[in-house]
Design a protein around this motif. Sequence first.
Motif, PDB file in Angstrom:
ATOM      1  N   PHE A  88      14.982  32.159  21.849  1.00 50.39           N
ATOM      2  CA  PHE A  88      16.279  32.497  21.340  1.00 50.39           C
ATOM      3  C   PHE A  88      17.292  31.386  21.802  1.00 50.39           C
ATOM      4  O   PHE A  88      17.485  31.535  23.218  1.00 50.39           O
ATOM      5  CB  PHE A  88      16.746  33.956  21.795  1.00 50.39           C
ATOM      6  N   ILE A  89      17.752  30.631  21.140  1.00 49.86           N
ATOM      7  CA  ILE A  89      18.922  29.601  21.596  1.00 49.86           C
ATOM      8  C   ILE A  89      19.964  29.774  21.125  1.00 49.86           C
ATOM      9  O   ILE A  89      20.481  29.906  19.865  1.00 49.86           O
ATOM     10  CB  ILE A  89      18.092  28.461  20.857  1.00 49.86           C
ATOM     11  N   LYS A  90      20.992  29.680  22.134  1.00 50.38           N
ATOM     12  CA  LYS A  90      22.503  30.070  21.720  1.00 50.38           C
ATOM     13  C   LYS A  90      23.327  28.857  22.246  1.00 50.38           C
ATOM     14  O   LYS A  90      23.086  28.220  23.125  1.00 50.38           O
ATOM     15  CB  LYS A  90      22.834  31.323  22.719  1.00 50.38           C
ATOM     16  N   GLY A  91      24.345  28.474  21.460  1.00 49.15           N
ATOM     17  CA  GLY A  91      25.349  27.710  21.974  1.00 49.15           C
ATOM     18  C   GLY A  91      25.422  26.339  21.235  1.00 49.15           C
ATOM     19  O   GLY A  91      26.098  25.426  21.415  1.00 49.15           O
ATOM     20  N   LEU A  92      24.065  26.039  20.479  1.00 53.79           N
ATOM     21  CA  LEU A  92      24.127  24.461  20.010  1.00 53.79           C
ATOM     22  C   LEU A  92      24.800  24.463  18.759  1.00 53.79           C
ATOM     23  O   LEU A  92      25.286  25.337  18.170  1.00 53.79           O
ATOM     24  CB  LEU A  92      22.499  24.327  19.745  1.00 53.79           C
ATOM     25  N   TYR A  93      25.199  23.145  18.544  1.00 52.51           N
ATOM     26  CA  TYR A  93      26.062  22.977  17.272  1.00 52.51           C
ATOM     27  C   TYR A  93      25.952  21.495  17.019  1.00 52.51           C
ATOM     28  O   TYR A  93      25.458  20.564  17.754  1.00 52.51           O
ATOM     29  CB  TYR A  93      27.603  23.214  17.535  1.00 52.51           C
ATOM     30  N   ASN A  94      26.495  20.915  15.527  1.00 55.15           N
ATOM     31  CA  ASN A  94      26.719  19.633  15.219  1.00 55.15           C
ATOM     32  C   ASN A  94      27.983  19.334  15.247  1.00 55.15           C
ATOM     33  O   ASN A  94      29.024  20.108  14.489  1.00 55.15           O
ATOM     34  CB  ASN A  94      26.009  19.644  13.732  1.00 55.15           C
ATOM     35  N   GLU A  95      28.556  18.199  15.995  1.00 55.03           N
ATOM     36  CA  GLU A  95      29.952  18.087  15.917  1.00 55.03           C
ATOM     37  C   GLU A  95      30.338  17.776  14.467  1.00 55.03           C
ATOM     38  O   GLU A  95      31.570  17.954  14.148  1.00 55.03           O
ATOM     39  CB  GLU A  95      30.124  16.786  17.043  1.00 55.03           C
ATOM     40  N   GLU A  96      29.661  16.931  13.816  1.00 53.95           N
ATOM     41  CA  GLU A  96      30.095  16.341  12.575  1.00 53.95           C
ATOM     42  C   GLU A  96      30.155  17.731  11.473  1.00 53.95           C
ATOM     43  O   GLU A  96      30.882  17.511  10.625  1.00 53.95           O
ATOM     44  CB  GLU A  96      29.065  15.292  12.080  1.00 53.95           C
ATOM     45  N   ALA A  97      29.397  18.672  11.800  1.00 50.76           N
ATOM     46  CA  ALA A  97      29.507  19.847  10.776  1.00 50.76           C
ATOM     47  C   ALA A  97      30.966  20.613  11.025  1.00 50.76           C
ATOM     48  O   ALA A  97      31.364  21.445  10.162  1.00 50.76           O
ATOM     49  CB  ALA A  97      28.666  20.826  11.185  1.00 50.76           C
ATOM     50  N   LEU A  98      31.770  20.159  12.103  1.00 51.43           N
ATOM     51  CA  LEU A  98      33.074  20.794  12.334  1.00 51.43           C
ATOM     52  C   LEU A  98      34.202  19.899  11.407  1.00 51.43           C
ATOM     53  O   LEU A  98      35.430  20.366  11.557  1.00 51.43           O
ATOM     54  CB  LEU A  98      33.277  20.796  13.813  1.00 51.43           C
ATOM     55  N   LYS A  99      33.885  19.004  11.013  1.00 51.82           N
ATOM     56  CA  LYS A  99      34.762  18.108  10.141  1.00 51.82           C
ATOM     57  C   LYS A  99      34.430  18.602   8.683  1.00 51.82           C
ATOM     58  O   LYS A  99      33.610  18.974   8.203  1.00 51.82           O
ATOM     59  CB  LYS A  99      34.416  16.602  10.396  1.00 51.82           C
ATOM     60  N   GLY A 100      35.206  18.156   7.779  1.00 50.15           N
ATOM     61  CA  GLY A 100      35.470  18.346   6.198  1.00 50.15           C
ATOM     62  C   GLY A 100      35.424  19.824   5.790  1.00 50.15           C
ATOM     63  O   GLY A 100      36.416  20.354   6.479  1.00 50.15           O
ATOM     64  N   ASN A 101      34.553  20.095   5.083  1.00 53.73           N
ATOM     65  CA  ASN A 101      34.819  21.729   4.484  1.00 53.73           C
ATOM     66  C   ASN A 101      33.730  22.753   5.054  1.00 53.73           C
ATOM     67  O   ASN A 101      33.000  22.110   5.960  1.00 53.73           O
ATOM     68  CB  ASN A 101      35.000  21.552   2.961  1.00 53.73           C
ATOM     69  N   ILE A 102      33.745  23.849   4.753  1.00 53.29           N
ATOM     70  CA  ILE A 102      32.740  24.927   5.015  1.00 53.29           C
ATOM     71  C   ILE A 102      31.626  24.592   4.004  1.00 53.29           C
ATOM     72  O   ILE A 102      31.607  24.062   3.021  1.00 53.29           O
ATOM     73  CB  ILE A 102      33.316  26.136   4.961  1.00 53.29           C
ATOM     74  N   HIS A 103      30.441  25.271   4.183  1.00 50.68           N
ATOM     75  CA  HIS A 103      29.395  25.307   3.477  1.00 50.68           C
ATOM     76  C   HIS A 103      28.615  23.949   3.372  1.00 50.68           C
ATOM     77  O   HIS A 103      27.766  23.636   4.011  1.00 50.68           O
ATOM     78  CB  HIS A 103      29.608  25.860   2.129  1.00 50.68           C
ATOM     79  N   SER A 104      29.246  22.932   2.492  1.00 52.60           N
ATOM     80  CA  SER A 104      28.359  21.784   2.290  1.00 52.60           C
ATOM     81  C   SER A 104      28.335  20.835   3.675  1.00 52.60           C
ATOM     82  O   SER A 104      27.581  20.514   4.101  1.00 52.60           O
ATOM     83  CB  SER A 104      29.263  20.918   1.276  1.00 52.60           C
ATOM     84  N   SER A 105      29.716  20.725   4.288  1.00 55.82           N
ATOM     85  CA  SER A 105      29.749  20.006   5.526  1.00 55.82           C
ATOM     86  C   SER A 105      28.979  20.548   6.708  1.00 55.82           C
ATOM     87  O   SER A 105      28.718  19.896   7.572  1.00 55.82           O
ATOM     88  CB  SER A 105      31.055  19.838   5.902  1.00 55.82           C
ATOM     89  N   GLN A 106      28.587  21.798   6.555  1.00 54.14           N
ATOM     90  CA  GLN A 106      27.976  22.468   7.679  1.00 54.14           C
ATOM     91  C   GLN A 106      26.430  22.619   7.363  1.00 54.14           C
ATOM     92  O   GLN A 106      25.767  22.907   8.328  1.00 54.14           O
ATOM     93  CB  GLN A 106      28.357  24.137   7.841  1.00 54.14           C
ATOM     94  N   THR A 107      26.062  22.158   6.286  1.00 50.21           N
ATOM     95  CA  THR A 107      24.596  22.292   5.986  1.00 50.21           C
ATOM     96  C   THR A 107      23.986  20.949   5.798  1.00 50.21           C
ATOM     97  O   THR A 107      22.831  20.754   5.990  1.00 50.21           O
ATOM     98  CB  THR A 107      24.468  23.125   4.575  1.00 50.21           C
ATOM     99  N   GLY A 108      24.701  19.914   5.117  1.00 49.39           N
ATOM    100  CA  GLY A 108      23.922  18.664   4.835  1.00 49.39           C
ATOM    101  C   GLY A 108      23.479  17.913   5.890  1.00 49.39           C
ATOM    102  O   GLY A 108      22.843  16.954   5.767  1.00 49.39           O
TER     103      GLY A 108
END
Length: 435
Positions: A88-108
């Motif tokens: 179980f891995i907690k706390g990881l993220y993609n910095e680029e996913a915090l830009k733009g909009n929700i859904h599309s920018s968080q998945t692509g």
Amino acid sequence: MPTPELSRRTFLRGVGVTMSLPWLESHNVWGVESPSTHPASDPPVRVGVLFAGNGFHGKEWWAKGKGRDMELGGVLAPLHDFREKLVFIKGLYNEEALKGNIHSSQTGNLLSGAPLASGGEIRSGTSFDQLLAQKHAGSTKVPSLVLGCEQPNPSVHKNYSMLYSSHISWTSPTSPTPLELFPALAFDRLFKDEAAKGDKSVLDAVLADAQDFRRDVSLSDRRKLDEYLESVREVEQRIERAGDRGELQGWKPTLAKPNVPRPADGVPQDIGEHMKLMCDILVLGFQTDATRVTTLKLNNDHSSLRFPQLGVDYMIHHLLSHTDTADWLKVNQLFTGQLAYIARKLDAIQEGERTALDNSMLMMCSSMLSGGTHDATQLPVILVGGGGGKLQGGRVLDYLKAPNRKMCSLYLSMLDKAGLHLDAFGDSKEALTDV
């Protein structure tokens, strides 16, 4: 040109059909001779990625403890039997996913960490699964299998293409890898020379070769071969039945019975059955070494799936994700149940001293932690499997306050365990510690 690894693999052949075999003690089927530290009979490391859009229940995605004593939140309850093989891995993220909009920018960019183009333009980054596919090109019949259970959405949402929310695998920065939605065509791609409906089943086509091959293997291998061929037959029969049951989930006919012939390559009306078929095909692909890399997108982010079989038919998946209710938990468990189903099937396949699950890395992830908050500052990630003896399960890893908590660092670690050694990937130049 075929590599020596491909030329040494054991196949059953028939007219228009090539079917590779599972691991057998009587034959080295995994490739070229190599030093004693990596004998030719060692099974390869497989990588499978399952994606569930819109996150999970905000209060039920958790794990604590270690090994057999690990406790799991409600979302992960279907994986209880695999606690000792789960990370179980907690706390990881993609910095680029915090830009733009929700859904599309968080998945692509979920599997690449790449910046996304807006304004309807399509530009992301090559995903890590496709780097592995390039490595295996020529070594397996199918470099990667890219499966989906919901049709891509071509519209635009808040200035970003919804194709981003419909694809996790990218062959190049401008090309999402085409999804295979139809179980029959995915099955054909693994076993037939052309992805088209044949005049007879795969097993019928290779039966004579299988009978000849069976005479030259050990008694235990004969049992394993019979079990494997039976599993192929079972999937074929279920795919045939699926063709008579309806189109993609969400489409509802206006007639009690169709007034035109059904397409031969239909999929089940029941989304649970659709998912299960795709899981079976993933397992067969790994079991036969027809592919070593598979992504299975169970739904889109911003999904429109419904779940009448769960008694949850009053709200589509996307809207349901905004509510941390018992019904949302049911849907979450349907999704994590697919991972448990794959793990159980792989763990039942013995490959030398390890099982196929021990020789695999299965990752389940989403574009956000919770649909209610759209929180992408930390992503839900679990790994199941042994990575060929290189991944230790039964652990909870928390990177929330670590200096390096990039998703791409996790991918560097996974790539390394799968035999692809890179100095950098996406926005990371450092593999994730402890994985």
